[in-house]
Design a protein around this motif. Structure first.
Motif, PDB file in Angstrom:
ATOM      1  N   ALA A  41       0.831  -1.203   0.000  1.00 57.40           N
ATOM      2  CA  ALA A  41       0.000   0.000   0.000  1.00 57.40           C
ATOM      3  C   ALA A  41       0.864   1.251   0.000  1.00 57.40           C
ATOM      4  O   ALA A  41       1.932   1.285   0.621  1.00 57.40           O
ATOM      5  N   PRO A  70      -2.591   5.507   2.496  1.00 48.98           N
ATOM      6  CA  PRO A  70      -3.509   4.424   2.884  1.00 48.98           C
ATOM      7  C   PRO A  70      -2.882   3.447   3.871  1.00 48.98           C
ATOM      8  O   PRO A  70      -3.583   2.859   4.703  1.00 48.98           O
ATOM      9  N   ARG A  71      -1.571   3.277   3.814  1.00 45.32           N
ATOM     10  CA  ARG A  71      -0.889   2.413   4.786  1.00 45.32           C
ATOM     11  C   ARG A  71      -0.980   3.021   6.181  1.00 45.32           C
ATOM     12  O   ARG A  71      -1.191   2.313   7.170  1.00 45.32           O
ATOM     13  N   GLU A 112      -4.550   2.517   7.439  1.00 36.69           N
ATOM     14  CA  GLU A 112      -4.748   1.128   7.827  1.00 36.69           C
ATOM     15  C   GLU A 112      -4.104   0.851   9.192  1.00 36.69           C
ATOM     16  O   GLU A 112      -4.693   0.172  10.040  1.00 36.69           O
TER      17      GLU A 112
END
Length: 528
Positions: free
Chosen positions: A406, A410-411, A414
């Motif tokens: 990712a 977005p990482r 998450e």
């Protein structure tokens, strides 16, 4: 999840916690040097009332923190820090503007010599005006878009501010990131609510990424490692207060016991044996087998960090398991393989004919680099190698998180979502005032969090994938699912009931999912 742990800097907001006992715990648990305001200007607190900012006197604290090398870079970076910006320069700029108009009062309109003809010059003039309006003690906002962005952030929403800071870091928006880090420093605390505690480590990762891109995050950690006995204690506390590891080990052992139930000689290859805790209950279960215990041989693969955590080599694990097996009257051998899982070859395993083979991959495979890191793609190569051994069963336990390939933002989101659930679950069983809770979170969770956020390439070793991706990898290597035992599932349900009713257990697509509320956290599956 509990693999590479080292204490980190985390801002302890004493003004919010108000608990001297917690402060004392922080002070005693960190054998560190005081960082002061190195990592962000802590002597300023914003008040987003229009564009006003108020200056606070520096808060004194006797609590010592540890810092990353990257964090220290904030204080020495080439930009002008708030504490060194000169008001006189802004005043002189303002004065020069006044002199310009004064010198041309006889002309109408104002002389072209005082007019800005170039757009770049206009931008510079606007920056100077911003500097005067915003005050001398903060850096000039690079453009009006950034200024508008900062003013729109809702005050007090820690998650939104963390996300905004991550976006700014990801976009290399240094001004916005620095401003937000200053704000966040006032809001995070290693002794606060779950999101405040997690926020402290997320912020550490963002600072490290902004100033060093995480290229040497592990080397940059300046905190003194806890002695091995302390680290083992912290790991044991986490093992007891959360069911994640017990769930993983119990489900994997159930699959192994089922696959080898009719075998007289069994060989278990554990790709990261660590302390060997997983095999205590399996040896005890095999000892109670109605047909009598089989001859058990365990090959323990390990790396240098776990050797440090144990306070010695793999022989310590072998001695412990041998004593247990002897007390249970189980014939037992231990074979050490001191190396990384990526380095294992057939000759290192001591495979013998006539032994039923089981391979255990619990909380380990996400550390093996894949095609996104190296063309060698050790992750898929390892699975093909394991398949070539013709095992009766292969067990897989991994975090249900998508942080491998990712992109950064977005990482980050998450990681924020995943570890929010982890920290909330710790709060249920480990009281916030517990003197060892800070140590547990720092030594057993924080370093992984910072690695996910601040590191890239080979330096990023925490590379989790969701079960769907693991399923594809196993199938490409030639494996098929091995059904988990319903008896084990029932035992795990009973285990979860002893912790909290907020834990959930779901069997889906041949895998067993352990979750906190609606968030899946750990997935266990077996293959053949």
């Amino acid at each position: 999840m509990v693999v590479s742990f080292t204490p980190l800097q985390a801002s302890d907001n004493h003004g919010k916690s108000g608990k001297s006992q917690q402060s004392h715990s922080v002070h005693n648990s960190m054998h560190l040097r005081e960082s002061g305001p190195n990592y962000v200007p802590q002597n300023f607190k914003s008040s987003r009332n229009g564009s006003q900012m108020r200056k606070n006197s520096p808060q004194s604290s006797n609590v010592q923190y540890c810092t990353l090398e990257s964090s220290s870079a904030v204080a020495t970076h080439s930009y002008s820090s708030p504490s060194t910006t000169s008001f006189s320069s802004a005043s002189e700029s303002q004065g020069s503007h006044q002199d310009c108009h004064s010198d041309n009062t006889s002309e109408s309109p104002v002389s072209a010599s005082c007019m800005t003809e170039d757009l770049n010059d206009l931008k510079d003039k606007l920056k100077e005006i911003e500097s005067v309006m915003l005050g001398p003690e903060i850096d000039v906002v690079e453009n009006f878009d950034t200024f508008k962005l900062l003013m729109e952030f809702p005050s007090g929403d820690l998650k939104q501010l963390l996300a905004a800071c991550a976006r700014a870091v990801g976009e290399n928006n240094f001004t916005a990131a620095k401003w937000l880090m200053t704000e966040l420093t006032q809001m995070v605390s290693v002794s606060g609510e779950p999101i405040q505690r997690l926020g402290a480590y997320l912020l550490e990762g963002l600072v490290a990424r902004l100033f060093s891109s995480g290229s040497s995050i592990y080397k940059a950690l300046k905190c003194k490692e806890p002695i091995s006995s302390d680290l083992l204690s912290y790991m044991h506390i986490l093992y007891e207060v959360c069911p994640y590891f017990k769930f993983g080990y119990m489900s994997a052992n159930g699959a192994i016991a089922e696959a080898l139930k009719n075998e007289d000689r069994v060989h278990i290859i554990d790709y990261q044996i660590a302390q060997g805790s997983q095999w205590v209950t399996l040896i005890q279960a095999l000892a109670a087998r109605p047909s009598g215990p089989p001859h058990v041989r365990i090959t323990g693969i390990d790396d240098s960090f776990n050797a440090y955590a144990r306070g010695g080599g793999l022989h310590i694990v072998g001695q412990r398991l041998s004593r247990l097996a002897e007390s249970c009257k189980v014939p037992f051998e231990f074979h050490p393989a001191t190396m990384s899982g990526c380095e294992v070859e057939f000759k290192d395993l001591g495979i013998r004919p006539g032994e039923a083979l089981a391979v255990n991959l619990a909380f380990q495979l996400h550390h093996v680099p894949d095609e996104s890191v190296s063309t060698t793609n050790h992750r898929d190569r390892l699975l093909r190698f394991v398949k070539s051994l013709a095992p009766k069963v292969v067990t897989l336990v991994e975090q249900e998180s998508n942080t491998n390939t990712a992109a950064f933002f977005p990482r980050f989101m998450e990681t924020l979502d995943y570890y929010t659930a982890i920290f909330e679950s710790i709060d249920v069983t480990l009281p916030r005032e517990h003197k060892e809770r800070i140590n547990v979170e720092q030594h057993c969770l924080a370093r992984d969090i910072v690695n996910i956020i601040a590191c890239e390439g080979k330096e990023r070793v925490e590379r989790h994938e969701v079960h769907g991706k693991w399923k594809s990898r196993f199938e490409m290597a030639g494996f098929t699912p091995y059904p988990l035992s319903p008896l084990v599932n029932a035992t795990i349900k009973s285990l979860l009931e002893s912790y909290s009713d907020k834990y959930s257990l779901e069997e889906r697509d041949g895998a067993l999912y352990l979750g906190w509320l609606n968030r899946a956290l750990i997935v266990s599956s077996a293959w053949k």
